[in-house]
Write a protein that holds these residues in place. Structure first.
Motif, PDB file in Angstrom:
ATOM      1  N   UNK A 194       5.037   8.284  10.772  1.00 24.48           N
ATOM      2  CA  UNK A 194       3.605   8.016  10.653  1.00 24.48           C
ATOM      3  C   UNK A 194       3.364   6.726   9.873  1.00 24.48           C
ATOM      4  N   UNK A 195       4.226   6.463   8.886  1.00 23.93           N
ATOM      5  CA  UNK A 195       4.110   5.220   8.129  1.00 23.93           C
ATOM      6  C   UNK A 195       4.311   4.016   9.047  1.00 23.93           C
ATOM      7  N   UNK A 196       5.333   4.065   9.874  1.00 19.51           N
ATOM      8  CA  UNK A 196       5.596   2.963  10.814  1.00 19.51           C
ATOM      9  C   UNK A 196       4.426   2.807  11.785  1.00 19.51           C
ATOM     10  N   UNK A 197       3.905   3.937  12.256  1.00 20.57           N
ATOM     11  CA  UNK A 197       2.814   3.895  13.231  1.00 20.57           C
ATOM     12  C   UNK A 197       1.539   3.333  12.628  1.00 20.57           C
ATOM     13  N   UNK A 198       1.383   3.456  11.317  1.00 19.88           N
ATOM     14  CA  UNK A 198       0.170   2.990  10.648  1.00 19.88           C
ATOM     15  C   UNK A 198       0.211   1.509  10.315  1.00 19.88           C
ATOM     16  N   UNK A 213       7.569   1.046   5.242  1.00 20.30           N
ATOM     17  CA  UNK A 213       8.687   1.802   4.693  1.00 20.30           C
ATOM     18  C   UNK A 213       8.472   3.310   4.807  1.00 20.30           C
ATOM     19  N   UNK A 214       9.595   4.027   4.757  1.00 10.69           N
ATOM     20  CA  UNK A 214       9.538   5.479   4.879  1.00 10.69           C
ATOM     21  C   UNK A 214       9.162   6.188   3.602  1.00 10.69           C
ATOM     22  N   UNK A 215       9.208   5.487   2.473  1.00  7.80           N
ATOM     23  CA  UNK A 215       8.838   6.077   1.184  1.00  7.80           C
ATOM     24  C   UNK A 215       8.484   4.947   0.235  1.00  7.80           C
ATOM     25  N   UNK A 240       4.061   1.887   2.327  1.00  2.00           N
ATOM     26  CA  UNK A 240       4.601   3.209   2.638  1.00  2.00           C
ATOM     27  C   UNK A 240       3.354   4.040   2.902  1.00  2.00           C
ATOM     28  N   UNK A 241       2.850   3.948   4.124  1.00  2.00           N
ATOM     29  CA  UNK A 241       1.519   4.427   4.449  1.00  2.00           C
ATOM     30  C   UNK A 241       1.426   5.948   4.564  1.00  2.00           C
ATOM     31  N   UNK A 242       2.558   6.597   4.642  1.00  2.00           N
ATOM     32  CA  UNK A 242       2.587   8.052   4.761  1.00  2.00           C
ATOM     33  C   UNK A 242       3.913   8.563   4.233  1.00  2.00           C
ATOM     34  N   UNK A 243       3.904   9.812   3.768  1.00  2.00           N
ATOM     35  CA  UNK A 243       5.159  10.447   3.354  1.00  2.00           C
ATOM     36  C   UNK A 243       6.034  10.771   4.562  1.00  2.00           C
ATOM     37  N   UNK A 244       5.438  10.696   5.747  1.00  2.00           N
ATOM     38  CA  UNK A 244       6.180  10.871   7.001  1.00  2.00           C
ATOM     39  C   UNK A 244       6.596   9.485   7.504  1.00  2.00           C
ATOM     40  N   UNK A 255       0.841  -1.200   0.000  1.00  2.00           N
ATOM     41  CA  UNK A 255       0.000   0.000   0.000  1.00  2.00           C
ATOM     42  C   UNK A 255       0.877   1.252   0.000  1.00  2.00           C
ATOM     43  N   UNK A 256       0.533   2.214  -0.867  1.00  2.00           N
ATOM     44  CA  UNK A 256       1.136   3.548  -0.800  1.00  2.00           C
ATOM     45  C   UNK A 256       0.029   4.505  -0.410  1.00  2.00           C
ATOM     46  N   UNK A 257       0.174   5.144   0.740  1.00  2.00           N
ATOM     47  CA  UNK A 257      -0.904   5.952   1.306  1.00  2.00           C
ATOM     48  C   UNK A 257      -1.720   5.106   2.252  1.00  2.00           C
TER      49      UNK A 257
END
Length: 397
Positions: free
Chosen positions: A50-54, A66-68, A43-47, A14-16
């Motif tokens: 926040x991606x890790x937290x999601x 992932x971070x990106x 890479x759930x967030x551009x942050x 998933x991206x976003x």
């Protein structure tokens, strides 16, 4: 066997879809509904934080959050086939769709992308060439095409049951942007009303594309010209929040598309009416398990979604999961888009040739047509509704 000869679940990246996202969870639920896919990376967030937290929201291991998207594609490609992701879902604001989808295709991953497909027509055309020259399956989540009775209607129309189609009236009416909620940092409103993120159109890019696509999918009619008027009724808003387009089809028929996000009390009111020489039909998304079919001198018919009814055609039956009387709706329609794309992905893995244009699921060429619809609608409105050409070279029939 799960996914036939593949004999395993497809692995989804998933991206976003990070915390606060509505559509990300819809994608994951729909993709996994039939037990044919699982979310394994994102890479759930551009942050990056926040991606890790999601990741926990999708039961994804922190090591694969992932971070990106670039990091995800690079690291997933290094994994053995069967462990790495098979396809990427792009559930981000419009202005990022192109770069993410392009990178995914170049990395060899299949793609499921939110609509509108890209930020502008030039990006859409470039992406279509890239997809056509690749071995990937590219699906576009015009999810309303996944409803069982929409597929039933499509098969009825294209078999000639309604005769020659002469008029299409498609509407998508909402009211959630009646006030300027983007000023209060409402996440969904903020990017949809920002030209740098949403593109040249607001309401028309966001929801009128669905209404137009629905008519095209059901009838197969090709457009020739378009005349459009867009308006921004909320003071200070940068993009349109209401509009109507008139379309001339290549068979001489006419279509209208009306979209609003400022109509009080309206929620997600997608409706379509289609008139043919032998009959007409109508369908409403807020009552999706019933469709009216009418012909002069005959009793009005109400088709209900019933996989065992003798009037249900193969495409309608195939889109059903539950017996009649058990409502199927938004998630299931989304899942039907994924299921059709999964069939193509599995066929690709088996070395089979797959259809590129006239697919059951909306594809990259539908995405190009959607961007052309937006571009010409905006241009026509800027010229006080002037008739402009609206032809797409590789549109579906």
């Amino acid at each position: 066997m799960t996914n036939g000869p593949l004999n395993r679940k497809l692995k989804m990246g998933m991206v976003g879809g990070g915390q606060g996202s509505f559509i990300g969870k819809v994608h994951s639920i729909a993709a996994c509904l039939d037990n044919r896919a699982e979310v394994v990376a994102g890479a759930f967030s551009s942050n990056p934080q926040r991606s890790k937290a999601s990741a926990a929201d999708y039961n994804v291991a922190e090591s694969r959050a992932y971070g990106s998207y670039q990091e995800m594609f690079d690291k997933e490609r290094q994994l053995p086939e069967g462990e790495r992701i098979d396809f990427v879902t792009v559930a981000t604001p419009n202005h990022t769709h192109f770069e993410i989808s392009k990178a995914a295709v170049e990395a060899g991953f299949h793609v499921m992308c939110d609509k509108p497909m890209t930020f502008d027509l030039g990006q859409a055309e470039e992406l279509a060439v890239l997809v056509d020259n690749s071995s990937v399956v590219f699906g576009l989540t015009h999810n309303y095409t996944g409803y069982p009775l929409i597929r039933q209607a499509r098969e009825m129309i294209q078999s000639g049951e309604l005769g020659e189609i002469q008029a299409v009236r498609a509407n998508y009416i909402q009211g959630w942007l009646r006030s300027k909620i983007e000023d209060s940092d409402q996440k969904q409103a903020a990017w949809r009303t920002d030209p740098s993120k949403s593109g040249a159109a607001g309401c028309f890019g966001d929801i009128a594309t669905h209404a137009y696509n629905l008519g095209r999918y059901m009838t197969g009619l090709l457009s020739e010209e378009i005349s459009c008027h867009l308006r921004t009724f909320v003071p200070g808003r940068k993009l349109d929040d209401y509009g109507t387009a008139l379309i001339k089809y290549d068979n001489g028929g006419l279509g209208t598309v009306t979209a609003s996000q400022i109509s009080h009390g309206r929620e997600n009111d997608v409706t379509i009416e289609i008139d043919g020489t032998k009959g007409s039909l109508s369908w409403a998304q807020e009552n999706p398990n019933a469709m009216q079919v009418r012909a002069n001198g005959q009793p009005h018919k109400i088709y209900t979604r019933d996989p065992n009814a003798p009037y249900m055609l193969a495409s309608g039956q195939a889109a059903c999961r539950l017996p009649a009387g058990h409502p199927e709706a938004f998630f299931e329609a989304f899942a039907n888009i994924y299921a059709a794309a999964f069939d193509a992905i599995v066929a690709k893995h088996s070395g089979e040739k797959v259809e590129r244009i006239n697919t059951v699921y909306p594809n990259v060429h539908d995405g190009v047509e959607g961007m052309l619809f937006i571009q010409q609608s905006v241009a026509s409105s800027q010229q006080n509704g002037a008739w402009l050409p609206f032809k797409c070279d590789r549109a579906r029939r």
